[in-house]
Design an enzyme around this catalytic site. Structure first.
Site, PDB file in Angstrom:
ATOM      1  N   ASP A  67      -2.080  18.865  34.577  1.00 41.67           N
ATOM      2  CA  ASP A  67      -1.562  18.783  33.210  1.00 41.67           C
ATOM      3  C   ASP A  67      -1.586  20.131  32.494  1.00 41.67           C
ATOM      4  O   ASP A  67      -2.179  21.098  32.984  1.00 41.67           O
ATOM      5  CB  ASP A  67      -2.357  17.736  32.405  1.00 41.67           C
ATOM      6  CG  ASP A  67      -3.858  17.790  32.674  1.00 41.67           C
ATOM      7  OD1 ASP A  67      -4.334  18.813  33.197  1.00 41.67           O
ATOM      8  OD2 ASP A  67      -4.547  16.808  32.360  1.00 41.67           O
ATOM      9  N   ASN A 135     -13.261   8.306  27.833  1.00 38.76           N
ATOM     10  CA  ASN A 135     -12.616   6.988  27.635  1.00 38.76           C
ATOM     11  C   ASN A 135     -11.952   6.491  28.919  1.00 38.76           C
ATOM     12  O   ASN A 135     -11.148   5.570  28.885  1.00 38.76           O
ATOM     13  CB  ASN A 135     -11.574   7.072  26.505  1.00 38.76           C
ATOM     14  CG  ASN A 135     -10.470   8.070  26.812  1.00 38.76           C
ATOM     15  OD1 ASN A 135     -10.477   8.731  27.849  1.00 38.76           O
ATOM     16  ND2 ASN A 135      -9.503   8.189  25.914  1.00 38.76           N
ATOM     17  N   HIS A 137      -9.943   8.291  30.843  1.00 39.37           N
ATOM     18  CA  HIS A 137      -8.633   8.877  31.168  1.00 39.37           C
ATOM     19  C   HIS A 137      -8.717   9.740  32.423  1.00 39.37           C
ATOM     20  O   HIS A 137      -9.777  10.289  32.745  1.00 39.37           O
ATOM     21  CB  HIS A 137      -8.008   9.625  29.974  1.00 39.37           C
ATOM     22  CG  HIS A 137      -8.592  10.948  29.648  1.00 39.37           C
ATOM     23  ND1 HIS A 137      -8.750  11.404  28.353  1.00 39.37           N
ATOM     24  CD2 HIS A 137      -9.034  11.966  30.418  1.00 39.37           C
ATOM     25  CE1 HIS A 137      -9.254  12.620  28.359  1.00 39.37           C
ATOM     26  NE2 HIS A 137      -9.438  12.981  29.596  1.00 39.37           N
ATOM     27  N   GLU A 142      -3.977   8.433  28.968  1.00 37.16           N
ATOM     28  CA  GLU A 142      -4.916   7.773  28.066  1.00 37.16           C
ATOM     29  C   GLU A 142      -4.884   6.261  28.302  1.00 37.16           C
ATOM     30  O   GLU A 142      -3.970   5.749  28.956  1.00 37.16           O
ATOM     31  CB  GLU A 142      -4.508   8.081  26.617  1.00 37.16           C
ATOM     32  CG  GLU A 142      -4.490   9.573  26.269  1.00 37.16           C
ATOM     33  CD  GLU A 142      -5.883  10.181  26.114  1.00 37.16           C
ATOM     34  OE1 GLU A 142      -6.893   9.543  26.470  1.00 37.16           O
ATOM     35  OE2 GLU A 142      -5.967  11.329  25.636  1.00 37.16           O
TER      36      GLU A 142
HETATM   37  C1  F6R Z   1      -8.037  18.275  33.076  1.00 32.54           C
HETATM   38  C2  F6R Z   1      -7.801  16.855  32.876  1.00 32.54           C
HETATM   39  C3  F6R Z   1      -8.722  15.984  32.107  1.00 32.54           C
HETATM   40  C4  F6R Z   1     -10.196  16.266  32.371  1.00 32.54           C
HETATM   41  C5  F6R Z   1     -11.082  15.303  31.588  1.00 32.54           C
HETATM   42  C6  F6R Z   1     -12.542  15.670  31.698  1.00 32.54           C
HETATM   43  O1  F6R Z   1      -6.996  18.872  33.795  1.00 32.54           O
HETATM   44  O2  F6R Z   1      -6.820  16.389  33.337  1.00 32.54           O
HETATM   45  O3  F6R Z   1      -8.448  14.641  32.406  1.00 32.54           O
HETATM   46  O4  F6R Z   1     -10.461  16.142  33.729  1.00 32.54           O
HETATM   47  O5  F6R Z   1     -10.720  15.307  30.238  1.00 32.54           O
HETATM   48  O6  F6R Z   1     -12.757  16.908  31.085  1.00 32.54           O
HETATM   49  P1  F6R Z   1     -14.098  17.712  31.259  1.00 32.54           P
HETATM   50  O7  F6R Z   1     -14.197  18.091  32.683  1.00 32.54           O
HETATM   51  O8  F6R Z   1     -13.958  18.923  30.384  1.00 32.54           O
HETATM   52  O9  F6R Z   1     -15.205  16.815  30.841  1.00 32.54           O
END
Ligand code: F6R
Length: 241
Positions: A67, A135, A137, A142
């Site tokens: 992403d 959450n 995701h 989401e």
């Molecule tokens: C990042 C991504 C997000 C993260 C998730 C956890 O490319 O796609 O889904 O993997 O938000 O983020 P962290 O690792 O910062 O806790």
């Protein structure tokens, strides 16, 4: 789904690094699906260390990232393209031409989604790395994202904006939109590795691993993948049975 419980963040990173090194050594032209965020930093540092010390080569490796924020300048140190260069690619012998991510500055967002979706159709990930949102995701999918979704633009939830604001000077600087691989693009990977560390991930880990498979918890779809491994530290695993 396989769950590997480890002691802490360091061990999580090391176990993940072993899996990634195996893929790279066994298939020098493998396609790696990569993630940003805090979770993979330890893994990326291990891969760089291994490259420097043992010469594991990424010359023919290709990558696709999950992403990218919409609207940030490419030079912005908050963009995911910057993150990947800074935290991984510059430490390896990878050819930047072989690295792929959505163009956050694309004027025609629909066209950019189509381009990236087509690219992913031609580049099945040999392994896909995922972090987990608090959450549930995965990438920027989401809660309530359809399991059949391809690459799309999302409006980030308040929850995610809050989580991600720690990396920005001001919460108002966090972009409100992002490009993301859809759940279908993620599930297309041959192998998936999910990393989770810390107490704030415990609920999401429990719901993803032991809960119902439901679009309310995007990561629960991974229960349906034939080769998915969660590597979770003690805190993140603390609510598991
Ligand atoms: C990042 C991504 C997000 C993260 C998730 C956890 O490319 O796609 O889904 O993997 O938000 O983020 P962290 O690792 O910062 O806790």
């Amino acid at each position: 789904m396989k769950v590997i419980k480890v002691k802490n963040y360091e061990e999580m990173s090391n176990v993940a690094a072993e899996i990634f090194k195996d893929v790279v050594k066994n298939k020098p032209n493998a396609i790696l699906g990569l993630a940003t965020g805090t979770t993979p930093l330890g893994l990326y540092a291990e891969l760089i260390k291994d490259h420097k010390e043992n010469g594991t080569s990424y010359k023919n490796i290709k990558t696709v990232n999950l992403d990218e924020y919409a609207g940030l300048d490419i030079g912005s140190d908050q963009s995911y393209v910057y993150f990947m260069r800074h935290n991984l690619f510059e430490g390896l012998d990878i050819d930047l031409k072989n690295t792929n991510i959505e163009n956050g500055k694309a004027e025609d967002k629909e066209k950019e989604c189509e381009r990236y979706n087509n690219l992913l159709g031609e580049m099945q990930q040999d392994i896909q790395l995922l972090g987990l949102g608090s959450n549930g995701h995965i990438a920027f999918n989401e809660p309530n994202t359809p399991f059949g979704s391809g690459v799309h633009v999302v409006k980030l939830t308040e929850n995610t904006i809050k989580d991600n604001s720690r990396l920005f000077a001001d919460i108002n600087d966090v972009p409100r939109y992002a490009f993301t691989m859809g759940i279908k693009n993620i599930m297309n990977a041959k192998k998936i590795v999910v990393l989770a560390s810390g107490k704030n991930k415990a609920n999401a880990v429990k719901a993803s691993v032991e809960g119902d498979v439901t679009e309310i918890v995007p990561a629960s779809v991974l229960q349906l993948h034939p080769d998915c491994t969660f590597i979770v530290d003690e805190d993140a695993a603390s609510l598991l049975k």
